[in-house]
Design a protein around this motif. Structure first.
Motif, PDB file in Angstrom:
ATOM      1  N   LEU A  29      62.597  38.070  79.783  1.00  0.00           N
ATOM      2  CA  LEU A  29      63.754  37.186  79.690  1.00  0.00           C
ATOM      3  C   LEU A  29      63.456  35.831  80.310  1.00  0.00           C
ATOM      4  O   LEU A  29      63.841  34.787  79.773  1.00  0.00           O
ATOM      5  N   LEU A  30      62.775  35.828  81.450  1.00  0.00           N
ATOM      6  CA  LEU A  30      62.411  34.561  82.091  1.00  0.00           C
ATOM      7  C   LEU A  30      61.493  33.746  81.193  1.00  0.00           C
ATOM      8  O   LEU A  30      61.614  32.509  81.099  1.00  0.00           O
ATOM      9  N   ALA A  74      60.979  29.109  77.457  1.00  0.00           N
ATOM     10  CA  ALA A  74      60.726  28.581  76.118  1.00  0.00           C
ATOM     11  C   ALA A  74      61.921  27.782  75.597  1.00  0.00           C
ATOM     12  O   ALA A  74      61.762  26.829  74.830  1.00  0.00           O
ATOM     13  N   GLU A  75      63.114  28.191  76.026  1.00  0.00           N
ATOM     14  CA  GLU A  75      64.324  27.479  75.614  1.00  0.00           C
ATOM     15  C   GLU A  75      64.574  26.228  76.459  1.00  0.00           C
ATOM     16  O   GLU A  75      65.479  25.447  76.170  1.00  0.00           O
ATOM     17  N   HIS A  83      75.066  35.812  68.330  1.00  0.00           N
ATOM     18  CA  HIS A  83      73.928  36.570  67.800  1.00  0.00           C
ATOM     19  C   HIS A  83      72.648  35.742  67.837  1.00  0.00           C
ATOM     20  O   HIS A  83      71.565  36.249  68.177  1.00  0.00           O
ATOM     21  N   ASP A  84      72.756  34.449  67.505  1.00  0.00           N
ATOM     22  CA  ASP A  84      71.580  33.580  67.580  1.00  0.00           C
ATOM     23  C   ASP A  84      71.051  33.513  69.014  1.00  0.00           C
ATOM     24  O   ASP A  84      69.826  33.543  69.246  1.00  0.00           O
ATOM     25  N   ASN A  85      71.964  33.423  69.979  1.00  0.00           N
ATOM     26  CA  ASN A  85      71.533  33.372  71.380  1.00  0.00           C
ATOM     27  C   ASN A  85      70.885  34.686  71.816  1.00  0.00           C
ATOM     28  O   ASN A  85      69.888  34.688  72.548  1.00  0.00           O
ATOM     29  N   ILE A  86      71.470  35.800  71.377  1.00  0.00           N
ATOM     30  CA  ILE A  86      70.897  37.113  71.701  1.00  0.00           C
ATOM     31  C   ILE A  86      69.451  37.194  71.204  1.00  0.00           C
ATOM     32  O   ILE A  86      68.542  37.656  71.915  1.00  0.00           O
ATOM     33  N   ARG A  87      69.222  36.754  69.988  1.00  0.00           N
ATOM     34  CA  ARG A  87      67.864  36.808  69.425  1.00  0.00           C
ATOM     35  C   ARG A  87      66.909  35.882  70.169  1.00  0.00           C
ATOM     36  O   ARG A  87      65.743  36.218  70.376  1.00  0.00           O
ATOM     37  N   SER A  88      67.412  34.713  70.591  1.00  0.00           N
ATOM     38  CA  SER A  88      66.548  33.781  71.321  1.00  0.00           C
ATOM     39  C   SER A  88      66.180  34.328  72.695  1.00  0.00           C
ATOM     40  O   SER A  88      65.003  34.325  73.083  1.00  0.00           O
ATOM     41  N   TYR A  89      67.184  34.809  73.429  1.00  0.00           N
ATOM     42  CA  TYR A  89      66.921  35.305  74.780  1.00  0.00           C
ATOM     43  C   TYR A  89      66.085  36.591  74.765  1.00  0.00           C
ATOM     44  O   TYR A  89      65.286  36.835  75.672  1.00  0.00           O
TER      45      TYR A  89
END
Length: 432
Positions: A13-14, A19-20, A92-98
Motif C-alpha cells: 500500500l505504501l 506511485a500516486e 472503485h478507481d481509487n480501490i484499484r489504484s491503492y
C-alpha cells in the motif's frame, strides 16, 4: 509529522501511495486509519474533499490482504455502498489504484447499465464490491449476489443515502449480513436521523470529526451576486468568458433548468455539458470525461454531482440556483479548492431565493460578500418575499386563550413529526 508508514499500513500500500504521489495523510486519514486497523467500528465526519475515500479504502485493503481468504462464490468480502453511480465509479478507481500491488479483486455495481456483466463478476466472487444500494438489492433478490460473506461494510456519504431514500434497501441488505462484521460510516454532515441510525448499526464506534459540520472549504473565495432571475444566464455567460476559468461546475436546481443553461451556453459558443438523473450512464460518462480532459470545461449539474465527483483543476463553482437545503451549498463549493489548490465560488440569488440565502448564511455562520445587480423591480420583489418578524406578545398569555390547550379541552400533544406522524419529517422532494 505523521506519514503513511507510521500508520501501520502494509508495504504494498505504501508503494502504491508513493506511485500516486501521496506522502502525508490528511487529518481524517491520520485519525481514522489506525482505528480501522484495530478493527473498530467507526463514525467518520469530514467535509468533502478531505480524503475520506482513502481513510476507509487503505485500512480495508490492508485488512483483506492481511487475512488472506478466497472470495466467496456469488459474494464479496467487503462491501462499499455509495449513493451515486459517479461516486461508486470513483471509489472503485481509487480501490484499484491503492490496491494495485495486492492481488485483490474488485468490481462495481450500479444502475443505468446492463446487469449481465455485473452478474458474471458477482458469480465469480470478488474481494471488494462497490455498489449503489438499489442495484445491489436487485441482484440479491434475483439470487445473483450473496451477502453472508461480508467482513467489512462501508457506507460512504451516509447522509446523502438518507436524502435519496436508500435506507429501506440498506436495512434489507444489512439484515442479510453477519453481525460480526466491521462497519464504517463516513459522511460530510451528521444530521440527527443519521446519528440515530449509526447508533443502531455500529458497535461501540470510535468517532472522528475533523471539521465542523457547517464549515466551508478554507481556500474557497465566496461571492454572492443578487440578480434578477431573467438575467442569470446572461451574467453566467459574461463571467465564463471574462474570468480565468480552468474548469467550472455550474449547479442548477432542476434537470430541466440544467438543460436550459447548457443550451444557452452552447448557443453562445461555450462548450458545456449537463449531468443529471435523466441522462443515460453513457451520456454522464462522456460528459465527465470531456470535463476532466478539458474538451468541455463547463459542466452544468444538479446536486447529483455535489458530492463524489473528484476532478482536479475545478477553479470555479457557480451556484446558478441556490439549493433547497443549505447543506448542499457547502457540498457544492467543496468541488473546488481541492488538493491544496484555491478556488472561487459564486452564487446567484434571485429575489425569490432570499430565504434560501438566509438559511445558507445561518448554517455557515457568515455573511457572504455580495454585490447587487438587481433592477429596481427586483429589489422590490425581494423586499416583498422576505417574511417580517412577528411582534412578541406583551405579557403572559392567559390560560385558555388561543395557543394554550385546544378548544375541546384535550391537552396539547407533541408537534407532528411528518406526514404520517411516525418518524422524522421527510425532506422536500427537490432535496432528494
Amino acid at each position: 509529522m505523521t506519514d503513511f508508514a507510521s500508520l501501520g499500513l502494509a508495504e504494498p500500500l505504501l508503494r502504491a501511495l508513493e506511485a500516486e504521489g501521496y506522502s502525508t495523510p490528511t487529518p481524517i486519514q491520520a485519525q481514522a486509519i489506525p482505528l480501522v486497523l484495530q478493527g473498530r467500528d467507526l463514525l467518520g465526519i469530514a467535509q468533502t474533499g478531505t480524503g475520506k475515500t482513502a481513510a476507509f479504502a487503505l485500512p480495508l485493503l490492508h485488512h483483506l490482504a492481511d487475512r488472506k481468504a478466497p472470495a466467496p462464490r456469488g459474494g464479496f468480502r467487503a462491501l462499499i455502498l455509495s449513493p451515486t453511480r459517479e461516486l461508486a465509479s470513483q471509489i472503485h478507481d481509487n480501490i484499484r489504484s491503492y490496491g494495485r500491488f495486492l492481488g485483490l479483486t474488485s468490481t462495481v455495481v450500479f444502475g443505468g447499465v446492463g446487469a449481465k456483466p455485473q452478474i458474471r463478476d458477482l458469480a465469480r466472487g470478488v474481494d471488494i464490491l462497490v455498489a449503489t444500494p438499489g442495484r445491489l438489492l436487485d441482484h440479491v433478490q434475483h439470487g445473483a449476489a450473496r451477502m453472508q460473506g461480508v467482513e467489512v461494510l462501508v457506507l460512504d456519504e451516509a447522509d446523502q443515502m438518507l436524502d435519496r431514500g436508500f435506507w429501506p434497501a440498506i436495512r434489507k441488505l444489512t439484515g442479510l449480513m453477519s453481525k460480526n462484521r466491521q462497519t464504517l460510516f463516513f459522511s460530510a454532515t451528521m444530521p440527527a436521523e443519521i446519528a440515530k441510525i449509526a447508533n443502531e448499526m455500529l458497535k461501540d464506534p470510535a468517532r472522528v470529526s475533523v471539521t465542523p459540520v457547517a464549515s466551508t472549504a478554507e481556500r474557497v473565495e465566496q461571492k454572492l451576486i443578487h440578480i434578477d432571475a431573467s438575467q442569470k444566464r446572461v451574467l453566467l455567460t459574461e463571467m465564463l468568458r471574462d474570468l480565468p476559468i480552468g474548469r467550472a461546475l455550474v449547479f442548477a436546481r432542476t434537470k430541466h433548468g440544467a438543460d436550459r443553461v447548457v443550451k444557452h451556453l452552447n448557443t453562445e459558443g461555450i462548450n458545456a455539458h449537463a449531468i443529471h438523473g435523466d441522462r443515460s450512464q453513457g451520456q454522464r460518462e462522456r460528459a465527465l470525461s470531456e470535463f476532466r480532459t478539458g474538451r468541455a470545461p463547463i459542466l452544468v449539474a444538479t446536486d447529483i454531482a455535489s458530492r463524489g465527483i473528484d476532478v482536479d483543476g475545478v477553479t470555479h463553482v457557480f451556484q446558478f440556483d441556490l439549493p433547497d437545503t443549505p447543506e448542499a451549498y457547502v457540498h457544492r463549493i467543496g468541488r473546488t479548492a481541492r488538493a491544496g489548490a484555491s478556488g472561487e465560488a459564486i452564487a446567484f440569488c434571485a429575489p425569490d431565493e432570499v430565504a434560501k440565502l438566509k438559511a445558507v448564511e445561518k448554517l455557515i455562520a457568515m455573511r457572504i460578500p455580495a454585490e447587487d445587480r438587481r433592477s429596481d423591480a427586483g429589489r422590490a420583489e425581494a423586499a416583498s418575499v422576505v417574511p417580517k418578524a412577528k411582534p412578541k406578545p406583551r405579557g403572559r398569555r392567559p390560560m385558555g386563550a388561543p395557543g394554550g390547550a385546544p378548544r375541546n379541552g384535550a391537552p396539547r400533544g407533541p408537534m407532528p413529526t411528518g406526514g404520517n406522524g411516525d418518524g422524522p419529517r421527510r425532506r422536500p422532494m427537490a432535496a432528494r
